[in-house]
Design an enzyme around this catalytic site. Structure first.
Site, PDB file in Angstrom:
ATOM      1  N   SER A 118      18.638  18.781 -80.047  1.00 22.24           N
ATOM      2  CA  SER A 118      18.359  18.599 -81.271  1.00 22.24           C
ATOM      3  C   SER A 118      18.898  17.471 -81.992  1.00 22.24           C
ATOM      4  CB  SER A 118      18.438  19.682 -82.433  1.00 22.24           C
ATOM      5  OG  SER A 118      17.909  20.886 -81.753  1.00 22.24           O
TER       6      SER A 118
HETATM    7  N1  SAM Z   1      20.235  23.823 -78.388  1.00 15.71           N
HETATM    8  C1  SAM Z   1      19.950  22.868 -77.467  1.00 15.71           C
HETATM    9  C2  SAM Z   1      20.798  21.949 -77.270  1.00 15.71           C
HETATM   10  O1  SAM Z   1      21.746  21.780 -77.903  1.00 15.71           O
HETATM   11  O2  SAM Z   1      20.727  21.099 -76.436  1.00 15.71           O
HETATM   12  C3  SAM Z   1      18.487  22.592 -77.871  1.00 15.71           C
HETATM   13  C4  SAM Z   1      17.480  23.490 -77.774  1.00 15.71           C
HETATM   14  S1  SAM Z   1      15.798  22.835 -77.574  1.00 15.71           S
HETATM   15  C5  SAM Z   1      15.269  22.386 -79.282  1.00 15.71           C
HETATM   16  C6  SAM Z   1      15.096  24.455 -77.531  1.00 15.71           C
HETATM   17  C7  SAM Z   1      15.243  25.335 -76.313  1.00 15.71           C
HETATM   18  O3  SAM Z   1      14.911  26.701 -76.408  1.00 15.71           O
HETATM   19  C8  SAM Z   1      14.575  24.650 -74.900  1.00 15.71           C
HETATM   20  O4  SAM Z   1      15.631  24.854 -73.975  1.00 15.71           O
HETATM   21  C9  SAM Z   1      13.778  25.921 -74.673  1.00 15.71           C
HETATM   22  O5  SAM Z   1      13.601  25.992 -72.979  1.00 15.71           O
HETATM   23  C10 SAM Z   1      14.473  27.127 -75.097  1.00 15.71           C
HETATM   24  N2  SAM Z   1      13.623  28.521 -75.230  1.00 15.71           N
HETATM   25  C11 SAM Z   1      12.331  28.477 -75.931  1.00 15.71           C
HETATM   26  N3  SAM Z   1      12.109  29.974 -75.892  1.00 15.71           N
HETATM   27  C12 SAM Z   1      13.091  30.452 -75.576  1.00 15.71           C
HETATM   28  C13 SAM Z   1      13.487  31.925 -75.223  1.00 15.71           C
HETATM   29  N4  SAM Z   1      12.625  32.819 -75.377  1.00 15.71           N
HETATM   30  N5  SAM Z   1      14.543  32.266 -74.709  1.00 15.71           N
HETATM   31  C14 SAM Z   1      15.793  31.201 -74.536  1.00 15.71           C
HETATM   32  N6  SAM Z   1      15.251  29.998 -74.545  1.00 15.71           N
HETATM   33  C15 SAM Z   1      14.131  29.617 -74.952  1.00 15.71           C
END
Ligand code: SAM
Length: 214
Positions: free
Chosen positions: A62
């Protein structure tokens, strides 16, 4: 000295503090954590720009301002246990690791979780554990949590996350359609939950049992 230190100082001054984030502990963590280590080498030049950066698997780390804003809204205290849903690169988990006693971070893509785990270990974080799984169901083995943060967009707040908050616990989560959401803050008071804050944001979808279906 880390050659990126000056870039981090500028990032905090011009992208974060100037937009209203005031919590000194959050600003200090954003100045300290080496964001460039959480992206691939060819993306390091973009690590400190004012936008999300690609991290593979169609996912992003993000925008710095959003990480800082969500962390400020979360109000983490040094004794807290925190759940971070959507590990991605592990950057948000590292920021939380600077502020909390214990961080559990959960990611649905095993490859992203493995890379994040390796980065966090290389940087010496001992209070962060990365798990692979569906974060819409929280992470029951370490519940309850004082704080829960979700970095992907949910159609509605997953009940499991509300259930895994401790008394007085707080959840920060983007809720809305696949293409635009509001950042919501939920606070637990016994069996009641108070919801506040409505800041427009755009996140990748939260995919899982209590999220979007693929
Ligand atoms: N917080 C992260 C960082 O600092 O890099 C960025 C997060 S990214 C915007 C969103 C993440 O949520 C992705 O890696 C995606 O694979 C994950 N995601 C989506 N649905 C999910 C779920 N049900 N459980 C765990 N992770 C999930």
């Amino acid at each position: 000295m880390d050659p990126y230190q000056a870039e981090r100082e500028r990032m905090v001054a011009y992208q974060i503090a100037s937009k209203g984030v005031k919590d000194e502990k959050v600003l200090a963590a954003m100045r300290k954590v080496p964001r460039h280590r959480f992206v691939s080498e060819d993306a390091q030049a973009y690590a400190y720009v004012d936008s999300p950066v690609r991290i593979g698997k169609g996912q992003t780390i993000s925008q710095p301002y959003i990480v800082a804003l969500m962390t400020e809204l979360l109000g983490v205290q040094p004794e807290h246990r925190v759940l971070d849903v959507g590990t991605g690169s592990g950057y948000q988990a590292a920021i939380l690791g600077e502020l909390a006693a214990e961080v559990h971070s959960i990611e649905r893509h095993p490859e992203l979780a493995e890379t994040a785990r390796a980065t966090l270990e290389a940087l010496g974080y001992k209070n962060i554990q990365v798990h692979v799984g569906d974060g819409t169901e929280g992470y029951a083995p370490a519940a309850p949590y004082n704080r829960i943060i979700v970095a992907a967009a949910a159609p509605s707040v997953p009940q499991a996350l509300l259930d895994q908050l401790s008394e007085g616990g707080r959840l920060v989560i983007p809720v809305g359609s696949r293409y635009s959401q509001q950042l919501e803050v939920w606070v637990r008071r016994g069996d009641q939950y108070q919801q506040s804050s409505n800041i427009p944001v755009v996140f990748v979808p939260l995919i899982g049992k209590q999220g979007w279906q693929g």
